[in-house]
Design an enzyme around this catalytic site. Structure first.
Site, PDB file in Angstrom:
ATOM      1  N   HIS A 148       0.800  -1.234   0.000  1.00 22.28           N
ATOM      2  CA  HIS A 148       0.000   0.000   0.000  1.00 22.28           C
ATOM      3  C   HIS A 148       0.830   1.280   0.000  1.00 22.28           C
ATOM      4  O   HIS A 148       0.564   2.230   0.754  1.00 22.28           O
ATOM      5  CB  HIS A 148      -0.975   0.005   1.185  1.00 22.28           C
ATOM      6  CG  HIS A 148      -1.993  -1.092   1.162  1.00 22.28           C
ATOM      7  ND1 HIS A 148      -2.524  -1.604   0.000  1.00 22.28           N
ATOM      8  CD2 HIS A 148      -2.592  -1.795   2.174  1.00 22.28           C
ATOM      9  CE1 HIS A 148      -3.405  -2.560   0.298  1.00 22.28           C
ATOM     10  NE2 HIS A 148      -3.452  -2.702   1.601  1.00 22.28           N
ATOM     11  N   HIS A 186      -9.458   1.858   0.594  1.00 21.50           N
ATOM     12  CA  HIS A 186      -9.310   0.702   1.476  1.00 21.50           C
ATOM     13  C   HIS A 186     -10.312   0.761   2.633  1.00 21.50           C
ATOM     14  O   HIS A 186      -9.927   0.822   3.797  1.00 21.50           O
ATOM     15  CB  HIS A 186      -7.881   0.641   1.997  1.00 21.50           C
ATOM     16  CG  HIS A 186      -7.478  -0.708   2.504  1.00 21.50           C
ATOM     17  ND1 HIS A 186      -8.058  -1.292   3.612  1.00 21.50           N
ATOM     18  CD2 HIS A 186      -6.574  -1.601   2.052  1.00 21.50           C
ATOM     19  CE1 HIS A 186      -7.510  -2.468   3.807  1.00 21.50           C
ATOM     20  NE2 HIS A 186      -6.610  -2.684   2.879  1.00 21.50           N
ATOM     21  N   GLU A 216     -11.382  -3.840  -2.552  1.00 18.81           N
ATOM     22  CA  GLU A 216     -10.559  -2.759  -3.097  1.00 18.81           C
ATOM     23  C   GLU A 216     -10.412  -2.903  -4.609  1.00 18.81           C
ATOM     24  O   GLU A 216      -9.594  -3.700  -5.078  1.00 18.81           O
ATOM     25  CB  GLU A 216      -9.168  -2.813  -2.448  1.00 18.81           C
ATOM     26  CG  GLU A 216      -9.194  -2.871  -0.934  1.00 18.81           C
ATOM     27  CD  GLU A 216      -8.008  -3.663  -0.377  1.00 18.81           C
ATOM     28  OE1 GLU A 216      -6.857  -3.265  -0.603  1.00 18.81           O
ATOM     29  OE2 GLU A 216      -8.233  -4.692   0.273  1.00 18.81           O
TER      30      GLU A 216
HETATM   31  C1  BGC Z   1      -4.082  -6.689   2.029  1.00 14.88           C
HETATM   32  C2  BGC Z   1      -3.954  -7.488   3.296  1.00 14.88           C
HETATM   33  C3  BGC Z   1      -3.671  -6.579   4.447  1.00 14.88           C
HETATM   34  C4  BGC Z   1      -4.795  -5.555   4.514  1.00 14.88           C
HETATM   35  C5  BGC Z   1      -4.600  -4.554   5.620  1.00 14.88           C
HETATM   36  C6  BGC Z   1      -5.205  -5.721   2.212  1.00 14.88           C
HETATM   37  O1  BGC Z   1      -5.358  -4.954   1.063  1.00 14.88           O
HETATM   38  O2  BGC Z   1      -4.292  -7.510   0.900  1.00 14.88           O
HETATM   39  O3  BGC Z   1      -2.952  -8.461   3.162  1.00 14.88           O
HETATM   40  O4  BGC Z   1      -3.566  -7.306   5.644  1.00 14.88           O
HETATM   41  O5  BGC Z   1      -4.888  -4.877   3.292  1.00 14.88           O
HETATM   42  O6  BGC Z   1      -3.379  -4.000   5.581  1.00 14.88           O
END
Ligand code: BGC
Length: 392
Positions: free
Chosen positions: A143, A213, A357
């Site tokens: 991210h 998210h 997402e």
């Molecule tokens: C990821 C996860 C992660 C979550 C929170 C998601 O987009 O795929 O692996 O734990 O975000 O960070």
């Protein structure tokens, strides 16, 4: 242009105000328009942090901030008309400042993982910041890196039916090439559609993959686990992952696997089936894991399409996600374990929220067979996702 007035710590929007800019939009919108107001919510780097409220004529409300472009809450009616919050998150700005878990921000520059926190463009290797993988989280990037876009203060201004946020991610930030000018527009219409429109330009070729998210729980105010929600994803394939959740590069059919959501089914239905990919999802359910994968839409063509639906039979709330993106990450809240407290100081229990997402595929910068995420100077990154709420 009128200025805001500070009364008892509350910021009352008088007229077309903004976080750091002003425009002439009147917040006393006409009857057909969504009302937009703002309060002062906190302060970051001596700059005001605002919480904006978008309210439509049906009484649906969406609250967003210029801190991290967070969507703080979505308040929407159930089948009896009761308006409740369907997002997992927190009450105060301080809690968002300290948020561990991406509870509602725009993530980027690259949503999800980049293997080795590294990629190559035109023969040049770029090392981006590492914040994921292994016990020390120092192998991959997740991210967008440590501060990404979610721990930054964005510029903001009220626009018709919503708020426009902008952020300049400078050349080299988190290791990425190019000055990236990002704009995100949050708008709410009278049909209970919350639209998120993204745009970006750059002065050096760079990967871009922006997404929102948010963790949903349609029961309202987190009354039940999301395992009782019915989910449909119009995807015949996923991108299977390795132990660090990096795509292997293959595409895997969902048919006859727990990953088949082509017909709506309960999240709980196959979540405890023994499956090697499910196990990679990890989390509290150590025997089975959970979903944390990228589904590839079967009929992607870049136009806005209704690709996902999420339904809570008890409240009757239905969320449909329309998107121009080729895929979606579905993460079933596997690591939620009650150790973090959310809104109203209630611990966020296992699977009290799920993230959906819309995005390009994880690790695309290292997987040439995946749809490209490279943005070149002179081109504009543009994509939209719409979150449509109703009851049935
Ligand atoms: C990821 C996860 C992660 C979550 C929170 C998601 O987009 O795929 O692996 O734990 O975000 O960070």
């Amino acid at each position: 242009m009128k200025k805001f007035i500070k009364i008892l710590g509350l910021l009352v929007v008088v007229h077309g105000m903004s976080g750091c800019e002003n425009d002439a939009t009147d917040v006393h919108a006409s009857a057909a328009e969504t009302k937009v107001s703002a309060v002062l919510w906190g302060e970051a780097n001596n700059q005001p942090v605002y919480l904006y409220t978008l309210t439509n004529n049906a009484g649906m409300q969406v609250k967003v901030s210029n801190w991290g472009a967070y969507v703080q809450s979505i308040l929407v009616a159930d089948k009896l008309g009761k308006i409740e919050d369907v997002l997992v998150g927190y009450n105060s700005w301080q809690e968002y400042y300290n948020d561990c878990c991406y509870s509602g921000p725009v993530v980027g520059r690259f949503g999800n993982r980049i293997a080795g926190a590294q990629f190559e463009i035109d023969g040049q290797v770029y090392q981006v910041t590492k914040n994921d993988g292994g016990p020390n989280k120092d192998i991959n990037q997740l991210h967008g890196g440590k501060l990404g876009l979610h721990k930054r203060l964005w510029q903001s201004k009220i626009i018709s039916n919503g708020v426009e946020l902008s952020y300049l991610s400078v050349d080299g930030e988190e290791g990425y090439p190019g000055n990236l000018n990002i704009k995100v527009r949050y708008t709410l219409n009278q049909q209970n559609e919350f639209a998120v429109a993204y745009a970006a330009t750059t002065d050096k070729t760079t990967p871009v993959n922006l997404t929102l998210h948010t963790y949903f729980n349609l029961s309202g105010d987190r009354k039940r686990s999301i395992e009782g929600h019915e989910l449909m994803i119009a995807a015949n394939k996923i991108t299977p992952v390795d132990d660090l959740l990096i795509p292997t590069g293959a595409l895997q059919d969902v048919a006859n696997t727990p990953f088949d959501f082509t017909q709506a089914k309960l999240v709980a239905k196959d979540i405890r089936v023994s499956d090697p990919q499910l196990l990679k999802g990890g989390g509290m359910d150590t025997e089975f894991g959970g979903f944390d994968h990228n589904w590839v839409f079967s009929d992607y063509d870049g136009s806005l399409k209704n690709q996902v639906s999420l339904y809570d039979p008890q409240s009757g709330r239905l969320l449909e996600i329309l998107t121009q993106e080729p895929a979606i990450q579905f993460y079933s809240g596997n690591f939620m374990d009650g150790s973090v407290s959310g809104k109203n100081a209630k611990p966020i229990l296992h699977r009290e929220g799920l993230a959906l997402e819309p995005q390009h595929f994880p690790d695309s910068p290292n997987q040439p067979q995946f749809p490209s995420t490279l943005l070149k100077p002179g081109d504009t990154y543009q994509t939209q996702s719409v979150y449509r709420f109703s009851v049935k």
